[in-house]
Structures are given as C-alpha cells and as structure tokens.
Design a protein around this motif. Structure first.
Motif, PDB file in Angstrom:
ATOM      1  N   VAL A 283       0.920  -1.170  -0.007  1.00 51.16           N
ATOM      2  CA  VAL A 283       0.086   0.076   0.085  1.00 51.16           C
ATOM      3  C   VAL A 283       0.937   1.266  -0.063  1.00 51.16           C
ATOM      4  O   VAL A 283       2.138   1.364   0.770  1.00 51.16           O
TER       5      VAL A 283
ATOM      6  N   GLU B 161      -7.957   0.283  -2.468  1.00 48.16           N
ATOM      7  CA  GLU B 161      -7.616   1.381  -3.369  1.00 48.16           C
ATOM      8  C   GLU B 161      -8.562   2.419  -3.054  1.00 48.16           C
ATOM      9  O   GLU B 161      -9.788   2.343  -3.234  1.00 48.16           O
ATOM     10  N   GLY B 162      -7.872   3.598  -3.260  1.00 42.41           N
ATOM     11  CA  GLY B 162      -8.793   4.878  -3.226  1.00 42.41           C
ATOM     12  C   GLY B 162      -8.916   5.488  -2.046  1.00 42.41           C
ATOM     13  O   GLY B 162      -9.560   6.461  -1.669  1.00 42.41           O
TER      14      GLY B 162
ATOM     15  N   SER C  16      -5.031   8.506   2.158  1.00 42.59           N
ATOM     16  CA  SER C  16      -3.661   8.125   2.698  1.00 42.59           C
ATOM     17  C   SER C  16      -3.662   8.615   4.300  1.00 42.59           C
ATOM     18  O   SER C  16      -4.340   9.854   4.579  1.00 42.59           O
TER      19      SER C  16
ATOM     20  N   ALA D 294      -2.809   3.629  -3.353  1.00 43.84           N
ATOM     21  CA  ALA D 294      -2.988   2.683  -4.225  1.00 43.84           C
ATOM     22  C   ALA D 294      -2.264   1.380  -3.790  1.00 43.84           C
ATOM     23  O   ALA D 294      -1.491   1.386  -2.552  1.00 43.84           O
ATOM     24  N   ILE D 295      -2.289   0.367  -4.373  1.00 42.02           N
ATOM     25  CA  ILE D 295      -1.973  -1.001  -4.197  1.00 42.02           C
ATOM     26  C   ILE D 295      -1.199  -1.615  -5.521  1.00 42.02           C
ATOM     27  O   ILE D 295      -1.769  -1.582  -6.424  1.00 42.02           O
ATOM     28  N   GLU D 296      -0.234  -2.073  -4.954  1.00 41.11           N
ATOM     29  CA  GLU D 296       0.615  -3.059  -5.844  1.00 41.11           C
ATOM     30  C   GLU D 296       1.327  -4.409  -5.352  1.00 41.11           C
ATOM     31  O   GLU D 296       1.080  -4.256  -4.225  1.00 41.11           O
TER      32      GLU D 296
ATOM     33  N   CYS E  83       0.993   5.630  -1.305  1.00 41.59           N
ATOM     34  CA  CYS E  83       0.589   7.051  -1.701  1.00 41.59           C
ATOM     35  C   CYS E  83       1.302   7.643  -2.839  1.00 41.59           C
ATOM     36  O   CYS E  83       2.485   7.966  -2.425  1.00 41.59           O
ATOM     37  N   PRO E  84       0.891   7.802  -3.966  1.00 43.58           N
ATOM     38  CA  PRO E  84       1.638   8.078  -5.299  1.00 43.58           C
ATOM     39  C   PRO E  84       1.978   9.554  -4.913  1.00 43.58           C
ATOM     40  O   PRO E  84       3.015  10.109  -5.626  1.00 43.58           O
TER      41      PRO E  84
END
Length: 579
Positions: A222, A399-400, A403, A411-413, A224-225
C-alpha cells in the motif's frame, strides 16, 4: 570463461512440479536442481548469480560499518529456551538430537546466538555501537514448500544485528541499515519499494520490509503516489470512510432474509442495496485460565460488508491477543442463532462489540438480527444498538482510501518480500541478560536491531520481475555473465576464431564478465540457450560482419540487433555496463 569448459544444462520444458515463472525458468536454465521437498542444489550458473548478490551485500554492509562473522547452522536448544522461542516457533523450527540426546535447532535465524556472543564480549558502553552480520544457510520447515527458491526450506540469508546503548543509538543504527538496504537493492538493478511492516513473531517495536515489485507477488503493498507513505497490507492504517456519522434517516425494521448468510446476497435480496450499507459480524472467543479454571470471553467484530478483516490488526486490539474464531456451538449459545445472522442488537449473553472505524461512523445500516432468516434494516448506533465498546482499525485498506498522512489517496501493488529490518529493542537482551555498564557504571540492557536479506530469494524475485517468453532477463549487476560472445562457425572459420579470441581477451582485460560460446552449436540453439539463461548483452561474431569491420550487438531487452564497429566494441560494451 569458455562455455566448453563450463557446465550448461538447459531444458526445453520445465518439470511438472515447477509452479511459477521463476521456478520454471531457473529449472529450465539449469540454475537449480531439486533434491528434496524445498531443498535444491545451486548449479554453477545459479551459484554465479548468488555470489554476485552476496558481493554487493558485503560491499554495502562493510561500507555501513558492518563486521562479518559466521555463526553456526546448528544451535543449542538452551539458547532458544532462554528467549522462549524453542516453543513459540512451533513446527517451523527443525529440532534435532545429537548422540548424547541433547537438543539442537537447525537455525532459521540467529538472534539467540549473536546475543550470546555479545553478552560475553561487550562490557562497556565504550564498545558500542556494534553491528555484526553473516551470510549463512538457514532452514525453516515450511508446511508446504513451493515456488522453488521463493518458499523453500533451505535457503541462504544475510542477517545482521546491531547493538546500541540507548534508543537513540538504535534508531541511528536502524537508519544506517535502512539506507544501506536502499543502496543494495538499487545496485541489484531491481524495482523495489520499502514499506512499514508489522514485526510479527520476531518481536520488537518497528520495522520495514523491502519488496521487489512484481505482478506475481504474494504481498499487497500500500502506498500513496503523492507522498512517501508506504506500508504492507498488514500494517497499513485504514481511516474511516466517512469522517463523521450521519443522522438516522430510517426506522429500524426486522426484515425476512431467508437463506441469505452473506452480505452480498442480503444486499441483492433487499433490492440491490449497496453492499457498503451492510455490516458483517465475525464472532471471536478468547480463553483465559485462572486458578485452574477456564474462562471464556466473547467478542463481536463488525466490518462493512465490502471490507476484509485484517487479523494482524485484530491481534493488537486490547483483550484480543490469543483470540480464535468462535465455534458454531458457542455462536448458538451466545447469539441464539446460526452464523450469517449475527448482529449487535439483542444477543443472548453479554459480548464485547468491537467496531471497525468505518462501521462506527455508519448510519441506517443493515445487520444480522440474531434470528435465523432475518436481518435488521435502518439500524443506528445509540438508538437501536449500544455504542461499540471498542472502535479500532480492523480492516484491510482498499484502493482509493485516504492516505493516513493526509496527502492523497492510496494505491496498491504486488510485491515479493526480500528484505526486512527490525528495531528489536531489548526483547532479546532482557530475556538473555545481555547487559553493559553505562556511563554511571550501572548495568543496562543492550538495544538491538535485526536486518535480513533473503539472498537466494533474490534470484526468484528478480526473475518474477524480469522475464519474457524467451526466458530470464537478468539485470547486469547480478547476471551470471554480463556478456556472451556468440561466434558463427568458431570451429570452422579461422577468421572468426581469431577475432573471437582477441575480443574475449580484450573484454576480460576491460573487466567485463564475459563467456564465449565455443561449443560449436547452430545459431538458433546457441541464441535460445543464452536468451533462456538471461545474459543481458550479446555479441555475434561472423565472417560477413568482420569483413565489413562490424560486430552485431543485441541487448536482452532489444527487439533488433545493431551493428557496432569492431574498433569501438569494447568501449561500447563498457558503456552498456553502466547502471
């Protein structure tokens, strides 16, 4: 290195038990050979990668004032018993007996041994700080070994342990190691992310995981961009979806919902009600023993219907350490109904209601009525149900979500954990009585940090991030060879042989890790081998090109080859070696 004098053993097809890409490709490329469940021989090609990984780690650890030693694979049980981990580790800790019946552990990690070393050697604050590390075989008796080196039982790990006089010193040592890990993974040439993490069974106060980013990764990361916030799913804080609770707008109604035990089916039955308006209940039991008597306490956890429970967070809620899911018999006794219809209104016996932050701010929600085949609609806190006894962060973020640092949305990757750094504090030094004399001559427990990198796991993670339909694509820094020379008709053309040998010597002199394929294979078979193995740079030497003064270069990620003047080829390759 000449291919004719090296051991190359590639396969057209992966063994049937190779489940994921990295396992399949390492087996096909002849890098590992399975000899037992979760146990592999590292073949020459794979070992070259391991040694390059180790070399980068050693260089950066030494630069960060790490001191290398080597601790034993077999460790006396008494040390593990001092910390209580002999029992806590469970079946994952492989236990053996020697001929005298003494108990030993096959080490999965070395906190106990290094603490024993330091407590006998460190006497004064003047000897601190210290950071010892080693690169050693580990063994964890995984219940279900799988995925090759990704989840094997025997593996190689770099583990380091720092010792400081106070918390400020520990935090400084921790930051030094964190920075060293950033340099290590950057030098590997991998895309990675460091995330805040839960310490888990190892104990301590704070930690970060280092993950190689890969779509096939087991872990959800998790971040935060638009800020520096990052955490793994276990540790990521979930804020309430609504900042405040809305006013009640519906009357409480008990509604028939036959054969609907899941929030999704309840929402559908009630006229396509939003799933986010439903609340699901999870029943937990905590058992405690006092004066030989067993007592049970019951907890009701409430989550929004579309959210998932985070069990690590649950274990940190006051009173829920050591919890388990309630049995069906307990649920019938406490709630008077079967699972699927539980809710916070009208339980048979008192329970402690623990609501997720989001649920605590919901209004006009749908929940179980503690009556089989019925749910309440229009339920509201205060009016219909007592306010939750505990409000806590219980869920996985999605996601969304906002933060936690207030600087954007999450966001999640996916990622593969390959490193972990811990602030252990005094959890080991206190249990093992590892003390030093401070400035006032008084004994104080050592502050300890722990820092691990899965050396052999790096191979699997790197491949999961870097592959195509032809095979592996190694980053240059950890490739088994940086460059392969592929001569056409090496055994039949004196011109090609002379040019190849001259170029081979020149590349070696320039410090390039080069292998020349002098096996006499046809071009298609030769190229297929090196594409599968993943050598990042290839030069083809042929008579036609030599007569024109050119050689053919192809990077492993390139789609087309390019002609490079023979006179410029060494400097050209040296330029490609730069990160």
């Amino acid at each position: 290195m000449r291919a004719s004098r090296f051991f190359i053993s590639t396969l057209k097809e992966a063994p049937s038990d190779a489940e994921i890409v990295s396992h399949q490709l390492m087996m096909r490329a002849g890098m590992i050979k399975r000899i037992g469940s979760g146990i592999y021989t590292y073949m020459p090609m794979g070992l070259r990668v391991i040694r390059k990984v180790e070399a980068i780690i050693r260089e950066e650890m030494n630069a960060a004032a790490g001191i290398e030693l080597l601790m034993p694979l077999v460790q006396p049980a008494e040390l593990w018993q001092e910390t209580g981990r002999w029992d806590k580790m469970g079946a994952e800790l492989l236990r053996v007996k020697d001929r005298h019946g003494r108990d030993y552990a096959i080490q999965p990690t070395s906190e106990e041994v290094i603490t024993d070393v330091v407590r006998s050697e460190i006497k004064s604050y003047r000897q601190l700080p210290l950071n010892f590390y080693h690169i050693q075989t580990k063994f964890r008796d995984e219940r279900r070994p799988r995925f090759g080196l990704m989840r094997g039982r025997e593996f190689t790990m770099k583990d380091a342990y720092s010792f400081d006089r106070d918390l400020a010193g520990l935090q400084a040592s921790y930051q030094i190691m964190f920075d060293a890990y950033v340099k290590i993974f950057t030098r590997f040439g991998l895309k990675f992310r460091a995330v805040a993490a839960d310490n888990g069974a190892i104990g301590g106060s704070g930690s970060h995981e280092f993950h190689v980013i890969a779509s096939t990764g087991e872990d959800a990361l998790v971040y935060c961009p638009s800020s520096d916030y990052a955490a793994n799913m276990e540790a990521a804080e979930a804020l309430p979806v609504a900042a405040a609770r809305g006013a009640a707008g519906q009357a409480l109604a008990k509604t028939a919902t036959p054969d609907t035990v899941k929030c999704e089916t309840v929402a559908a039955l009630l006229g396509l009600l939003p799933l986010a308006q439903t609340v699901k209940t999870i029943a937990l039991t905590v058992e405690t023993e006092s004066e030989g008597k067993l007592a049970k306490r019951y907890f009701m956890l409430l989550l929004r219907g579309d959210h998932e429970l985070n069990e690590v967070k649950v274990g940190k809620v006051a009173g829920l350490a050591g919890h388990r899911f309630s049995t069906e018999a307990e649920i019938l006794e406490v709630y008077g109904t079967v699972p699927g219809y539980l809710g916070p209104i009208g339980t048979k016996v008192p329970v402690t209601v623990v609501a997720d932050r989001t649920v605590a701010n919901m209004h006009d929600f749908v929940c179980g009525a503690n009556d089989a085949g019925y749910h309440y609609t229009g339920a509201n806190w205060g009016r219909d149900a007592a306010e939750p006894a505990i409000v806590a962060d219980l869920r996985n973020v999605v996601e969304g979500d906002a933060s936690p640092d207030g600087k954007g949305v999450l966001a999640i990757e996916r990622g593969i954990e390959v490193g972990h750094v811990f602030q252990l504090g005094t959890s080991y030094s206190e249990s093992m009585k590892a003390t030093f004399l401070d400035e006032n001559g008084k004994p104080a427990p050592l502050q300890m940090g722990c820092y691990g990198i899965g050396v052999t796991r790096i191979l699997g993670a790197a491949i999961e991030q870097n592959f195509d339909d032809k095979g592996i694509i190694w980053p240059t820094a950890i490739a088994p060879f940086e460059l392969v020379l592929c001569p056409m008709s090496y055994d039949r053309s004196e011109l090609v042989k002379e040019a190849t040998d001259t170029l081979y010597a020149a590349m070696q002199a320039a410090g390039v890790d080069v292998i020349v394929d002098d096996r006499g294979l046809r071009p298609g078979a030769m190229f297929a081998d090196w594409e599968l193995i993943g050598v990042p740079h290839r030069i083809v030497i042929g008579e036609r090109g030599l007569k024109e003064g050119n050689l053919e270069y192809l990077g492993r990620r390139d789609t087309e080859a390019s002609a490079v003047p023979l006179a410029d080829i060494v400097s050209f390759i040296q330029g490609k070696m730069q990160p």
